[in-house]
Design a protein around this motif. Sequence first.
Motif, PDB file in Angstrom:
ATOM      1  N   LEU A 217       0.821  -1.217   0.000  1.00 57.19           N
ATOM      2  CA  LEU A 217       0.000   0.000   0.000  1.00 57.19           C
ATOM      3  C   LEU A 217       0.855   1.267   0.000  1.00 57.19           C
ATOM      4  CD1 LEU A 217      -2.946  -0.908   2.362  1.00 57.19           C
ATOM      5  CD2 LEU A 217      -3.153  -0.011   0.046  1.00 57.19           C
ATOM      6  N   GLY A 218       2.051   1.169   0.525  1.00 58.97           N
ATOM      7  CA  GLY A 218       2.945   2.329   0.528  1.00 58.97           C
ATOM      8  C   GLY A 218       2.476   3.405   1.497  1.00 58.97           C
ATOM      9  N   GLY A 219       2.670   4.661   1.139  1.00 56.86           N
ATOM     10  CA  GLY A 219       2.289   5.741   2.047  1.00 56.86           C
ATOM     11  C   GLY A 219       3.207   5.783   3.256  1.00 56.86           C
ATOM     12  N   GLN A 220       2.614   6.148   4.386  1.00 60.78           N
ATOM     13  CA  GLN A 220       3.395   6.260   5.618  1.00 60.78           C
ATOM     14  C   GLN A 220       3.058   5.096   6.541  1.00 60.78           C
ATOM     15  OE1 GLN A 220       5.492   9.170   6.375  1.00 60.78           O
ATOM     16  NE2 GLN A 220       5.225   9.338   4.160  1.00 60.78           N
ATOM     17  N   ILE A 221       4.006   4.757   7.407  1.00 56.50           N
ATOM     18  CA  ILE A 221       3.726   3.705   8.384  1.00 56.50           C
ATOM     19  C   ILE A 221       4.220   4.155   9.759  1.00 56.50           C
ATOM     20  CG2 ILE A 221       5.924   2.446   8.088  1.00 56.50           C
ATOM     21  CD1 ILE A 221       4.314  -0.172   8.302  1.00 56.50           C
ATOM     22  N   ALA A 222       3.476   3.771  10.774  1.00 54.67           N
ATOM     23  CA  ALA A 222       3.961   3.931  12.148  1.00 54.67           C
ATOM     24  C   ALA A 222       3.955   2.545  12.770  1.00 54.67           C
ATOM     25  CB  ALA A 222       3.049   4.876  12.933  1.00 54.67           C
ATOM     26  N   VAL A 223       5.111   2.124  13.277  1.00 51.64           N
ATOM     27  CA  VAL A 223       5.231   0.811  13.902  1.00 51.64           C
ATOM     28  C   VAL A 223       5.113   1.013  15.409  1.00 51.64           C
ATOM     29  CG1 VAL A 223       6.723  -1.188  14.238  1.00 51.64           C
ATOM     30  CG2 VAL A 223       6.717  -0.001  12.033  1.00 51.64           C
ATOM     31  N   MET A 224       4.109   0.373  15.996  1.00 54.78           N
ATOM     32  CA  MET A 224       3.852   0.589  17.428  1.00 54.78           C
ATOM     33  C   MET A 224       4.296  -0.600  18.273  1.00 54.78           C
ATOM     34  SD  MET A 224       0.089   2.400  17.440  1.00 54.78           S
ATOM     35  CE  MET A 224       0.075   2.690  19.211  1.00 54.78           C
ATOM     36  N   PHE A 225       4.696  -0.291  19.482  1.00 55.48           N
ATOM     37  CA  PHE A 225       5.011  -1.327  20.471  1.00 55.48           C
ATOM     38  C   PHE A 225       4.595  -0.811  21.846  1.00 55.48           C
ATOM     39  CE2 PHE A 225       7.777  -3.334  23.594  1.00 55.48           C
ATOM     40  CZ  PHE A 225       7.596  -4.669  23.289  1.00 55.48           C
ATOM     41  N   ARG A 226       3.741  -1.565  22.522  1.00 56.92           N
ATOM     42  CA  ARG A 226       3.277  -1.181  23.860  1.00 56.92           C
ATOM     43  C   ARG A 226       2.856   0.288  23.929  1.00 56.92           C
ATOM     44  NH1 ARG A 226       2.027  -5.577  24.671  1.00 56.92           N
ATOM     45  NH2 ARG A 226       3.310  -7.225  25.494  1.00 56.92           N
ATOM     46  N   GLY A 227       2.039   0.680  22.980  1.00 53.82           N
ATOM     47  CA  GLY A 227       1.458   2.015  23.001  1.00 53.82           C
ATOM     48  C   GLY A 227       2.325   3.111  22.426  1.00 53.82           C
ATOM     49  N   ASN A 228       3.580   2.790  22.090  1.00 51.01           N
ATOM     50  CA  ASN A 228       4.503   3.807  21.574  1.00 51.01           C
ATOM     51  C   ASN A 228       4.766   3.632  20.085  1.00 51.01           C
ATOM     52  OD1 ASN A 228       6.151   5.285  24.004  1.00 51.01           O
ATOM     53  ND2 ASN A 228       5.372   3.267  24.583  1.00 51.01           N
ATOM     54  N   ILE A 229       4.911   4.745  19.382  1.00 46.87           N
ATOM     55  CA  ILE A 229       5.402   4.648  18.004  1.00 46.87           C
ATOM     56  C   ILE A 229       6.913   4.508  18.080  1.00 46.87           C
ATOM     57  CG2 ILE A 229       5.752   5.891  15.836  1.00 46.87           C
ATOM     58  CD1 ILE A 229       2.976   7.042  16.111  1.00 46.87           C
ATOM     59  N   MET A 230       7.427   3.379  17.610  1.00 44.84           N
ATOM     60  CA  MET A 230       8.860   3.108  17.660  1.00 44.84           C
ATOM     61  C   MET A 230       9.568   3.625  16.419  1.00 44.84           C
ATOM     62  SD  MET A 230       9.002   1.912  20.501  1.00 44.84           S
ATOM     63  CE  MET A 230       9.679   0.633  21.513  1.00 44.84           C
ATOM     64  N   GLU A 271       9.649 -10.659  28.987  1.00 44.54           N
ATOM     65  CA  GLU A 271       8.982 -10.080  30.144  1.00 44.54           C
ATOM     66  C   GLU A 271       7.494 -10.250  29.975  1.00 44.54           C
ATOM     67  OE1 GLU A 271      10.328  -6.019  29.410  1.00 44.54           O
ATOM     68  OE2 GLU A 271      11.506  -6.211  31.207  1.00 44.54           O
ATOM     69  N   THR A 272       6.763 -10.115  31.049  1.00 46.90           N
ATOM     70  CA  THR A 272       5.316 -10.163  30.908  1.00 46.90           C
ATOM     71  C   THR A 272       4.859  -8.811  30.357  1.00 46.90           C
ATOM     72  OG1 THR A 272       4.854  -9.225  33.057  1.00 46.90           O
ATOM     73  CG2 THR A 272       5.153 -11.611  32.965  1.00 46.90           C
ATOM     74  N   GLU A 273       3.630  -8.823  29.861  1.00 48.55           N
ATOM     75  CA  GLU A 273       3.057  -7.598  29.315  1.00 48.55           C
ATOM     76  C   GLU A 273       3.095  -6.481  30.368  1.00 48.55           C
ATOM     77  OE1 GLU A 273      -1.141  -7.951  28.662  1.00 48.55           O
ATOM     78  OE2 GLU A 273      -1.150  -6.390  27.140  1.00 48.55           O
ATOM     79  N   GLN A 274       2.720  -6.852  31.593  1.00 47.73           N
ATOM     80  CA  GLN A 274       2.653  -5.840  32.627  1.00 47.73           C
ATOM     81  C   GLN A 274       4.030  -5.254  32.934  1.00 47.73           C
ATOM     82  OE1 GLN A 274       0.171  -4.329  33.508  1.00 47.73           O
ATOM     83  NE2 GLN A 274       0.907  -3.130  35.228  1.00 47.73           N
ATOM     84  N   GLU A 275       5.049  -6.124  32.952  1.00 48.20           N
ATOM     85  CA  GLU A 275       6.410  -5.626  33.185  1.00 48.20           C
ATOM     86  C   GLU A 275       6.819  -4.623  32.112  1.00 48.20           C
ATOM     87  OE1 GLU A 275       8.816  -9.166  35.515  1.00 48.20           O
ATOM     88  OE2 GLU A 275       8.322  -9.417  33.406  1.00 48.20           O
ATOM     89  N   CYS A 282      13.063   2.334  27.744  1.00 49.68           N
ATOM     90  CA  CYS A 282      12.446   1.912  26.487  1.00 49.68           C
ATOM     91  C   CYS A 282      11.607   0.662  26.740  1.00 49.68           C
ATOM     92  CB  CYS A 282      13.530   1.613  25.451  1.00 49.68           C
ATOM     93  SG  CYS A 282      12.866   0.885  23.944  1.00 49.68           S
ATOM     94  N   LYS A 283      10.365   0.660  26.257  1.00 45.68           N
ATOM     95  CA  LYS A 283       9.461  -0.469  26.494  1.00 45.68           C
ATOM     96  C   LYS A 283       9.979  -1.751  25.857  1.00 45.68           C
ATOM     97  CE  LYS A 283       5.818   1.691  28.426  1.00 45.68           C
ATOM     98  NZ  LYS A 283       6.550   2.488  29.410  1.00 45.68           N
TER      99      LYS A 283
END
Length: 326
Positions: A217-230, A271-275, A282-283
Motif C-alpha cells: 500500500l505504501g504511504g506512511q507507516i507507524a510501527v507501534m510497540f506497547r502504546g509507543n510509536i517506535m 517479560e510479561t506484558e505488565q512488566e 524503552c518499552k
Amino acid sequence: MQPILEVRNLTKVFHRGSLLARDRIVAVDSVSFAMQRGEVFTLAGESGCGKTTTARMILGFEQPTSGEIIYEKNQERWHPKIWFSQRIQAVFQNPFETFNPLRKVEGYLFETVRNYGLARSRAEAVELINAKLEAVGLNYGEVEGRYPSEFSGGQLQRISIARSLLVDPALLIADEPVSMVDASIRMSIVNLFRRLRDELNMGILYITHDLATAYYLGGQIAVMFRGNIMEMGPAQEVLINPRHPYTQLLRESIPEADPDRKWQGRISIAETEQEEYLRTGCKFAGRCPQVMDICKKQVPDLVDVEGVQVKCHLYAEQKSVREEVS
Ligand SMILES: Nc1ncnc2c1ncn2[C@@H]1O[C@H](COP(=O)(O)OP(=O)(O)OP(=O)(O)O)[C@@H](O)[C@H]1O
Ligand SMILES: [Mg+2]
C-alpha cells in the motif's frame, strides 16, 4: 497541504483487575502523527500494541485520557458531529459480525441511504447503492434479496466498504480489514484501497499485522510497540531498511511459507506484558537484541534518521524531532 487528521500526544490509560490489584495499562502512550488526504497511513505492530485503541479514539468511541485529535484543520464548516458521521467511516475485521445473518444485506445499504437522506426516491437509492457497489467490484443485482451467508467473507467485506462509501467519506479507517479474509482474495481488497486512495482521493488509516500488505500500500507507516510509536516514515523505506531493532525483528519474523500464521508468537517474550508497561526506559528493552544500559533507565527520544523517525537510543546522536519542531 493540510492534514486530514492529526493526533498530538494521544494517550489512553486503562485500569484492569480488581480495585486492590489494579494493573495500569498505557494502551496508547503519547502518540503523534498526521495524515494527508489521498494518503494511506498504516499503523502496524503486534497484538495489544494499541492500534485499535488509537482508532477507537479517533472514531470517538473511546475518550482519550489526554492529547488532541484534530480533524481537517481549518475546515470550520465541519461540526465535529458531522465529521464523525459523514467524513469518517470505519471498516472492521470481521465482516460476519457487521451483518446480522437474519437480515438481507441490502437492508444495511438502504438504511444508510435513509439515515443520511442521500436519495429522494427508491430508484435514486438503488442507483446510488449500485454505483458504490460497482466501485468495489460488485453490483446491485448480485446483492439484491440475499442474506450474509450467501456471500464469502471477501464479498461481505467489499459490501461493508461500499456501505461506508455511500456518504463519500474523506477518511476511511480500516482495522485489520483483511485478516479474516482468505489469503487468495486479500490482495484484491488491498488493491481496492489503492483505488479508493487514487480515484477518490480518500485518506485511509490502515491497521494491520501484515507487513506485506502495508508495504504494497505504501504511504506512511507507524510501527507501534506497547502504546509507543517506535518508528515512523515512508512505509517502503521503513520496511526495506528498518532502523529500529523492533521493526527489524518484526520484519524478520514474517513467516514466508504460511502467510496465515500469526507471526507474533515468534518474537521471544522476555517479560510479561505488565512488566513491559511498567518499564521506565524503552518499552522494548527487555526483548531488544541490542539493548544498552541507558535503554533500561531512560525513554529514548524520537529522532530523525534520514527522514524516518526512530525512538531508539542507538540513534541518540541524531537530532531529536521534538527539538527540531520547537
Ligand atoms: N476496554 C479496555 N479495558 C482495558 N484494557 C483494554 C481495553 N481495550 C484495550 N485494552 C488493552 O489495551 C492494550 C491495547 O489494546 P488494542 O486492542 O488497542 O491493541 P491492538 O494493537 O489493536 O491489538 P490487536 O492486534 O490484537 O487487535 C491491550 O493490552 C489491551 O488488553
Ligand atoms: Mg486491534
